[in-house]
Design a protein around this motif. Structure first.
Motif, mmCIF file in Angstrom:
data_model
loop_
_atom_site.group_PDB
_atom_site.id
_atom_site.type_symbol
_atom_site.label_atom_id
_atom_site.label_comp_id
_atom_site.label_asym_id
_atom_site.label_seq_id
_atom_site.Cartn_x
_atom_site.Cartn_y
_atom_site.Cartn_z
ATOM 1 N N PRO A 1 -5.992 -0.571 -6.766
ATOM 2 C CA PRO A 1 -6.377 0.628 -6.492
ATOM 3 C C PRO A 1 -7.535 0.698 -5.576
ATOM 4 O O PRO A 1 -7.631 1.925 -4.513
ATOM 5 C CB PRO A 1 -6.737 1.292 -7.845
ATOM 6 C CG PRO A 1 -6.134 0.481 -8.742
ATOM 7 C CD PRO A 1 -6.141 -0.912 -8.140
ATOM 8 N N LYS B 1 -1.405 4.230 -1.141
ATOM 9 C CA LYS B 1 -1.541 4.113 -2.849
ATOM 10 C C LYS B 1 -2.335 2.950 -3.075
ATOM 11 O O LYS B 1 -1.917 1.754 -3.089
ATOM 12 C CB LYS B 1 -0.503 4.259 -3.507
ATOM 13 C CG LYS B 1 0.612 5.427 -3.209
ATOM 14 C CD LYS B 1 -0.204 6.812 -3.805
ATOM 15 C CE LYS B 1 1.074 7.890 -3.899
ATOM 16 N NZ LYS B 1 1.290 8.214 -2.261
ATOM 17 N N THR C 1 0.690 -1.125 -0.123
ATOM 18 C CA THR C 1 0.082 -0.126 0.167
ATOM 19 C C THR C 1 0.951 1.275 0.055
ATOM 20 O O THR C 1 0.414 2.368 -0.695
ATOM 21 C CB THR C 1 -0.942 0.004 1.015
ATOM 22 O OG1 THR C 1 -1.896 -1.189 1.173
ATOM 23 C CG2 THR C 1 -1.956 1.345 1.258
ATOM 24 N N TYR C 2 1.945 1.198 0.602
ATOM 25 C CA TYR C 2 2.734 2.450 0.604
ATOM 26 C C TYR C 2 4.097 2.272 -0.179
ATOM 27 O O TYR C 2 5.046 3.229 -0.116
ATOM 28 C CB TYR C 2 3.371 2.581 2.171
ATOM 29 C CG TYR C 2 1.916 3.042 2.959
ATOM 30 C CD1 TYR C 2 1.831 4.519 3.052
ATOM 31 C CD2 TYR C 2 1.106 2.343 3.645
ATOM 32 C CE1 TYR C 2 0.771 4.937 3.823
ATOM 33 C CE2 TYR C 2 -0.079 2.720 4.240
ATOM 34 C CZ TYR C 2 -0.102 4.175 4.423
ATOM 35 O OH TYR C 2 -1.248 4.456 5.084
#
Length: 462
Positions: A400, A338, A311-312
């Motif tokens: 996403p 993200k 995610t990061y």
């Protein structure tokens, strides 16, 4: 970035096995750092042994003993000429005496200081430390309980239901819920005894039990200059017997204000003890009020760290190595998520009762494709013994949006093929399709809710 010699340790002994050992090796290989594994003979044919640059056999009467023998591990590290020790998770990862012995031997410890491990390793002292800087804690006993009578008096003051916990506990071990004085009286001696056997300390304490709660944790990185970086939160509410089954990042359904409060509380908690390196601050969140309280701090890398990495966009093992060597990260970390990521723990266990189910893997065909990552400890032909935790692999998916990642997870779980042993894959496939999980509206009771519902269906013939 500075050169490899100064940015990272030159060589690392991995005081662990299986999945996390392979995970560390993957990063050290990419960075050009020599990896040295240790192993018990029962693990000799596992992937982590052959993938390490070097591997040292430490024989012990009991396989578990190899990974708990601090003296022999340090002797092996010195004999191998390594410069650092990475403990992974479990085993000796949160053992302050081991961390201290590593540093006293002149080796670099990949983790926080022994003093910090000692404070945060005792849940009672940890509560005091974080409460002193304004981090909310649940109602509970201020100190360890001296006797069952003390427990009964304190419980009446706190108000039932209460949770009796081992002060030095971890992994869900040594935690029981008492709804009245009779239950607490019956549970006290057994919990105290289990705490002594499992953690070397019979110290226990009480906390107010939150019946409808979410388990949410924040990933932090403490730097040498005193700064604490928080890389968002993970929801770890999918649990059986207080042990995690699936985790996701970010936690679903939280407002931005709550996310910011969680991160701020985690930063204060880590800062209260001068935390340095990777750690996780765990909270319980009341689903009815939205309020959260400090649960504990894990002074190591977490099993579920991949969802934060995805995610990061960060390699947390790399950052651990860099912080240990230089006190800083290799890059300026982006604290904005993200996308969304979910991890499912694939275990060699009965998918109904969740009892360990060792055996020999015949076929091992993990899913592949965009957005899919599998961190595993085994391959086809490997023997899964009853000596260790039944974790086989972590299926991690990222996309996403949460809607997209749930759909991707469903397909990936369906495609994950393992034969020769019993696994919890059938349960994970069911979990990923339940109304609660798909909606992101669940708490720590979700596993028991699903299993009870399936049992009722079976009894009714539906």
């Amino acid at each position: 970035m500075t050169d490899n010699v100064t940015q990272y340790p030159r060589s690392v002994l991995i005081a662990n096995r299986g999945e996390i050992a392979r995970r560390i090796i993957k990063t050290t290989r990419r960075l050009g750092i020599e990896s040295v594994a240790i192993y018990h003979p029962v693990d000799a044919d596992l992937p982590f042994v052959r993938e390490a640059d070097r591997a040292i056999c430490i024989e012990d009467e009991k396989p578990l003993g190899t990974y708990l023998d601090a003296g022999r591990i340090i002797e092996s590290a010195l004999a191998a000429g390594v410069t650092a020790v990475h403990p992974g998770y479990g085993f000796l990862a949160e053992n302050a005496q081991f961390a201290r012995a590593v540093t006293e031997a002149g080796l670099l410890w990949i983790g926080p200081s022994p003093e910090v491990i000692e404070v945060m390793g005792d849940k009672v002292t940890a509560r005091h430390a974080v409460a002193a800087v304004g981090v909310p804690v649940s109602g509970g006993t201020a100190d360890g309980l001296s006797s069952v009578n003390d427990a009964l008096v304190q419980a009446e003051s706190i108000g039932f239901p209460v949770m009796l916990k081992a002060a030095a506990g971890g992994g869900g071990i040594g935690m029981v819920v008492a709804h009245d004085t009779e239950q607490l009286g019956k549970m006290f001696a057994g919990t105290q005894s289990m705490a002594e056997r499992s953690f070397g300390s019979g110290k226990v304490f009480l906390e107010k039990y939150i019946s409808s709660a979410r388990h949410v944790e924040v990933q932090v990185l403490g730097l040498a200059d005193g700064n604490i970086v928080a890389l968002g939160e993970r929801d770890c509410s999918v649990q059986r017997r207080h042990q995690k089954v699936a985790e996701e990042c970010p936690a679903p359904g939280l407002t931005q204000a709550v996310r910011e409060k969680l991160s701020a509380a985690a930063i204060r908690a880590a800062g209260a003890v001068g935390y340095e390196n990777a750690g996780t601050v765990e909270f319980l969140m009341d689903t009815e009020t939205g309020e959260f309280v400090f649960l504990e701090m894990n002074t190591r890398i977490q099993v579920e760290h991949p969802v934060t990495e995805l995610t990061y966009g960060v390699d947390l093992i790399e950052q651990q190595l860099s912080i240990a060597a230089t006190g800083r990260t290799t890059i300026e970390l982006d604290t904005e998520p993200k996308g969304h990521s979910i991890e499912f723990r694939v275990c060699a266990e009965d998918p109904v009762r969740f009892f360990p189910a060792p055996g020999t893997i015949e076929q091992w065909n993990p899913p592949t494709g965009p957005g899919i990552r599998v961190d595993s400890g085994y391959d086809a032909g490997d023997v899964v013994t009853s000596n260790f935790d039944p974790l086989l692999a972590k299926l991690c998916v990222t996309a996403p949006s949460r809607t997209e990642v749930v759909e991707l997870a469903q397909g990936a779980l369906d495609a994950f093929e393992v034969t020769g042993i019993v696994t919890n894959l059938p349960f994970l496939r069911l979990l990923a399709r339940t109304e609660e999980f798909v909606a992101g509206q669940y708490d720590t009771s979700i596993v028991s809710t699903i299993t009870s519902r399936e049992l009722a269906k079976a009894k009714s013939g539906v």
